[in-house]
Design an enzyme around this catalytic site. Structure first.
Site, PDB file in Angstrom:
ATOM      1  N   ARG A  11       0.836  -1.219   0.000  1.00 55.68           N
ATOM      2  CA  ARG A  11       0.000   0.000   0.000  1.00 55.68           C
ATOM      3  C   ARG A  11       0.865   1.260   0.000  1.00 55.68           C
ATOM      4  O   ARG A  11       0.493   2.284  -0.581  1.00 55.68           O
ATOM      5  CB  ARG A  11      -0.945  -0.001   1.198  1.00 55.68           C
ATOM      6  CG  ARG A  11      -0.249  -0.002   2.539  1.00 55.68           C
ATOM      7  CD  ARG A  11      -1.219  -0.028   3.701  1.00 55.68           C
ATOM      8  NE  ARG A  11      -0.514  -0.218   4.958  1.00 55.68           N
ATOM      9  CZ  ARG A  11      -0.717   0.497   6.053  1.00 55.68           C
ATOM     10  NH1 ARG A  11      -1.633   1.452   6.061  1.00 55.68           N
ATOM     11  NH2 ARG A  11      -0.046   0.250   7.164  1.00 55.68           N
TER      12      ARG A  11
ATOM     13  N   GLU B  29     -18.572   5.302   0.288  1.00 57.53           N
ATOM     14  CA  GLU B  29     -17.855   4.641  -0.804  1.00 57.53           C
ATOM     15  C   GLU B  29     -18.637   4.632  -2.110  1.00 57.53           C
ATOM     16  O   GLU B  29     -18.064   4.784  -3.201  1.00 57.53           O
ATOM     17  CB  GLU B  29     -17.495   3.209  -0.390  1.00 57.53           C
ATOM     18  CG  GLU B  29     -16.488   3.118   0.737  1.00 57.53           C
ATOM     19  CD  GLU B  29     -17.095   3.269   2.124  1.00 57.53           C
ATOM     20  OE1 GLU B  29     -16.330   3.239   3.108  1.00 57.53           O
ATOM     21  OE2 GLU B  29     -18.332   3.407   2.218  1.00 57.53           O
TER      22      GLU B  29
ATOM     23  N   PHE C  66     -14.707  -2.552   1.634  1.00 57.64           N
ATOM     24  CA  PHE C  66     -15.680  -1.487   1.395  1.00 57.64           C
ATOM     25  C   PHE C  66     -15.762  -1.133  -0.087  1.00 57.64           C
ATOM     26  O   PHE C  66     -16.851  -0.907  -0.616  1.00 57.64           O
ATOM     27  CB  PHE C  66     -15.310  -0.240   2.201  1.00 57.64           C
ATOM     28  CG  PHE C  66     -15.200  -0.485   3.677  1.00 57.64           C
ATOM     29  CD1 PHE C  66     -16.161  -1.224   4.344  1.00 57.64           C
ATOM     30  CD2 PHE C  66     -14.128   0.018   4.398  1.00 57.64           C
ATOM     31  CE1 PHE C  66     -16.060  -1.451   5.699  1.00 57.64           C
ATOM     32  CE2 PHE C  66     -14.023  -0.204   5.762  1.00 57.64           C
ATOM     33  CZ  PHE C  66     -14.986  -0.941   6.417  1.00 57.64           C
TER      34      PHE C  66
ATOM     35  N   HIS D  21      -5.618  -3.168   2.166  1.00 56.50           N
ATOM     36  CA  HIS D  21      -6.004  -3.945   3.351  1.00 56.50           C
ATOM     37  C   HIS D  21      -6.810  -5.188   2.994  1.00 56.50           C
ATOM     38  O   HIS D  21      -7.772  -5.554   3.662  1.00 56.50           O
ATOM     39  CB  HIS D  21      -6.778  -3.064   4.338  1.00 56.50           C
ATOM     40  CG  HIS D  21      -5.961  -1.967   4.949  1.00 56.50           C
ATOM     41  ND1 HIS D  21      -5.442  -0.929   4.197  1.00 56.50           N
ATOM     42  CD2 HIS D  21      -5.572  -1.741   6.235  1.00 56.50           C
ATOM     43  CE1 HIS D  21      -4.766  -0.109   4.983  1.00 56.50           C
ATOM     44  NE2 HIS D  21      -4.813  -0.579   6.222  1.00 56.50           N
TER      45      HIS D  21
ATOM     46  N   ASP E  88      -8.144  -5.684  12.865  1.00 54.05           N
ATOM     47  CA  ASP E  88      -9.462  -5.111  12.570  1.00 54.05           C
ATOM     48  C   ASP E  88     -10.530  -6.191  12.404  1.00 54.05           C
ATOM     49  O   ASP E  88     -11.723  -5.899  12.442  1.00 54.05           O
ATOM     50  CB  ASP E  88      -9.409  -4.241  11.315  1.00 54.05           C
ATOM     51  CG  ASP E  88      -8.752  -2.895  11.599  1.00 54.05           C
ATOM     52  OD1 ASP E  88      -8.437  -2.625  12.767  1.00 54.05           O
ATOM     53  OD2 ASP E  88      -8.554  -2.127  10.650  1.00 54.05           O
TER      54      ASP E  88
ATOM     55  N   ARG F  33      -1.909  -4.693   3.261  1.00 54.06           N
ATOM     56  CA  ARG F  33      -1.515  -3.758   4.311  1.00 54.06           C
ATOM     57  C   ARG F  33      -0.106  -4.030   4.829  1.00 54.06           C
ATOM     58  O   ARG F  33       0.668  -3.109   5.074  1.00 54.06           O
ATOM     59  CB  ARG F  33      -2.499  -3.875   5.484  1.00 54.06           C
ATOM     60  CG  ARG F  33      -2.068  -3.073   6.711  1.00 54.06           C
ATOM     61  CD  ARG F  33      -2.785  -3.531   7.966  1.00 54.06           C
ATOM     62  NE  ARG F  33      -2.405  -2.724   9.119  1.00 54.06           N
ATOM     63  CZ  ARG F  33      -2.577  -3.102  10.365  1.00 54.06           C
ATOM     64  NH1 ARG F  33      -3.131  -4.261  10.643  1.00 54.06           N
ATOM     65  NH2 ARG F  33      -2.201  -2.322  11.358  1.00 54.06           N
TER      66      ARG F  33
END
Length: 308
Positions: free
Chosen positions: A8, A56, A81, A107, A115, A165
């Site tokens: 990323r 989004e 998302f 991610h 998460d 990530r």
């Protein structure tokens, strides 16, 4: 592989470089610029950066509109998302009219870590792969990410970049990058390992171990899931007969199924898909999650041995 760098992070740097060469590049983010690493672009080119907030679907629709004005939008947020929550906009507002929008979604996979399962996209390749006309790319390291960003900026039409990530090893020798053209990292005769993303390094580690016991292993970096390099897949599968796919994604609909689609009716193969086995992710340290889901080097090695 001598150093580590997050894919990323390379994505964010590549956007800044690209923005300096092409004033039609615009970047959109859904309030996660510090995580997706688009913040650098926002600071360098604030007039070409748009934060949609936690919206989004709106972000994707904005990008669709910008593309009709001659801009080349890059949309970024977490993969769960961007590929999930905004799926209908990706499909109908961008892909259906074949607009020139690029999706750099970060991610992805279980290595998102703490998460947890709600944020870990393990089905995004499948979702994007099924959309007509969508190019799907999964870079294996920071160098390949930079080249992938430049390649999708040059092509016309929608493209999905799946970005990790975690800081992962960078290959010492940069590989050539061409959309739809897999990279053969090593030749072999007994078994071929097709891998993508951060699992490419794992595949090479497994190959090194197997070679010690006299097993000749081919390793292929399939960075483009769609359009897949069918010629390369078929050539090495026919040569080795034993085929293994390795991905940090569900075994349903991802790299494994893409390779299987190429091979159906083309020969007699022993085939094994290594990935997330129809489970959601969960919270934990990335290295522990790789072990839990059978994606660490030892687990992958043991899985490969079951078909040798």
């Amino acid at each position: 592989m001598s150093k580590v760098k997050a894919i990323r992070a390379a994505y964010g740097e590549a956007l800044v470089e690209l923005g300096g060469r092409n004033d039609k590049i615009v970047v959109l983010d859904a309030d996660l610029a510090h995580a997706t690493m688009t913040q650098g672009f926002a600071e360098k080119y604030p007039e070409r950066f748009f934060n949609s907030g936690i919206a989004e679907a709106n972000m994707v629709s904005m990008a669709a509109g910008l593309s009709t004005m001659g801009y080349v939008p890059f949309c970024s947020t977490f993969a769960v998302f961007g590929a999930g929550r905004a799926y209908e906009q990706v499909r109908n507002s961008v892909a259906y009219p074949n607009f020139n929008v690029k999706f750099g979604m970060t991610h992805a996979g279980v290595t998102l870590g703490e998460d947890g399962g709600s944020h870990q996209a393990i089905e995004d390749i499948a979702l994007m792969r099924v959309i007509p006309g969508m190019t799907v790319i999964v870079p294996c390291d920071a160098n390949e990410t930079r080249r992938a960003v430049n390649a999708v900026a040059e092509m016309k039409g929608p493209a999905y970049l799946r970005l990790a990530r975690l800081a992962t090893p960078v290959f010492e020798h940069e590989m050539p990058f061409e959309i739809g053209k897999a990279n053969v990292l090593r030749e072999g005769n007994d078994v071929v390992l097709f891998a993508c993303g951060i699992m490419v390094g794992t595949a090479l580690e497994c190959a090194d171990e197997l070679e010690k016991s006299g097993v000749s292993v081919a390793v292929i970096n399939v960075h483009t899931i769609k359009p897949i390099d069918a010629e390369c897949v078929l050539k090495h599968a026919k040569h080795c007969k034993k085929v293994v796919t390795i991905e940090e994604h569900s075994v349903i609909g991802g790299l494994g199924d893409a390779v299987a689609d190429v091979l159906i009716g083309k020969g007699d193969f022993t085939f094994k898909k290594i990935g997330v086995q129809d489970r959601f992710g969960q919270s934990g340290k990335p290295e522990d999650l790789l072990i839990e889901y059978g994606l660490d080097t030892n687990s992958v090695l043991n899985s490969i041995r079951t078909i040798l």
